[in-house]
Motif scaffolding. Structure first.
Motif, short mmCIF file in Angstrom:
data_model
loop_
_atom_site.label_atom_id
_atom_site.label_comp_id
_atom_site.label_asym_id
_atom_site.label_seq_id
_atom_site.Cartn_x
_atom_site.Cartn_y
_atom_site.Cartn_z
N UNK A 81 0.85 -1.18 0.00
CA UNK A 81 0.00 0.00 0.00
C UNK A 81 0.89 1.23 0.00
N UNK A 82 0.66 2.11 -0.92
CA UNK A 82 1.43 3.35 -0.97
C UNK A 82 0.64 4.45 -0.28
N UNK A 83 1.36 5.34 0.37
CA UNK A 83 0.70 6.47 1.01
C UNK A 83 0.15 7.41 -0.06
N UNK A 84 -1.00 8.02 0.18
CA UNK A 84 -1.52 9.00 -0.78
C UNK A 84 -0.59 10.22 -0.81
N UNK A 85 -0.63 10.96 -1.91
CA UNK A 85 0.25 12.13 -1.99
C UNK A 85 -0.23 13.22 -1.03
N UNK A 86 0.63 14.17 -0.78
CA UNK A 86 0.36 15.18 0.24
C UNK A 86 -0.87 16.03 -0.09
N UNK A 87 -1.08 16.30 -1.37
CA UNK A 87 -2.25 17.09 -1.76
C UNK A 87 -3.56 16.41 -1.40
#
Length: 143
Positions: A41-47
């Motif tokens: 699972x990748x973290x969502x981007x900061x935006x």
């Protein structure tokens, strides 16, 4: 032990979880990994994260006075910037393995703010003091 003997286990399931190697966590060999089904699972981007927290903060602050309502964006941005700085500067080591920070820490800060009641935090300064308190509770207590 006096005697070693083989034991056979049947009908068992094993579930495991791990974080990426580093900060005292070792690399898991490919041979061991081949025995598992791997999910990543990748973290969502900061935006996206900022948008999620800003939406929740704006909704919560709708019940507050106008000057407090305007804090939703700045509190969310400041929380994300602080999180990024802490995560970048305080890396986990074997001696300081508690220096593991993730997006859940920002969530804890925001949850503390969501518990605020409009009758107790009528002024902009009161809400900012609450934010400082929550940031210290979540981040500073670990340092």
């Amino acid at each position: 032990r006096e005697k070693l003997s083989l034991r056979y286990l049947e009908s068992t399931q094993l579930a495991a979880a791990m974080g990426p190697p580093g900060g005292g966590r070792a690399v898991i060999s490919r041979r061991l990994q081949s025995a598992f089904h791997l999910l990543n699972f990748v973290n969502p981007n900061e935006g996206n994260v900022r948008r999620i927290f800003m939406t929740l903060a704006s909704h919560k602050l709708n019940d507050f006075r106008d000057d407090v309502k305007q804090l939703a964006e700045s509190i969310t941005t400041a929380s994300m910037q602080l999180y990024n700085m802490v995560e970048e500067r305080f890396l986990p080591t074997p001696e300081k393995c508690h220096y593991l920070f993730n997006i859940r820490d920002v969530s804890k800060v925001m949850q503390g703010l969501y518990l605020a009641h409009p009758s107790l935090y009528e002024e902009k300064e009161h809400m900012l003091r609450l934010w400082v308190h929550e940031v210290q509770r979540v981040f500073q207590d670990r340092l």
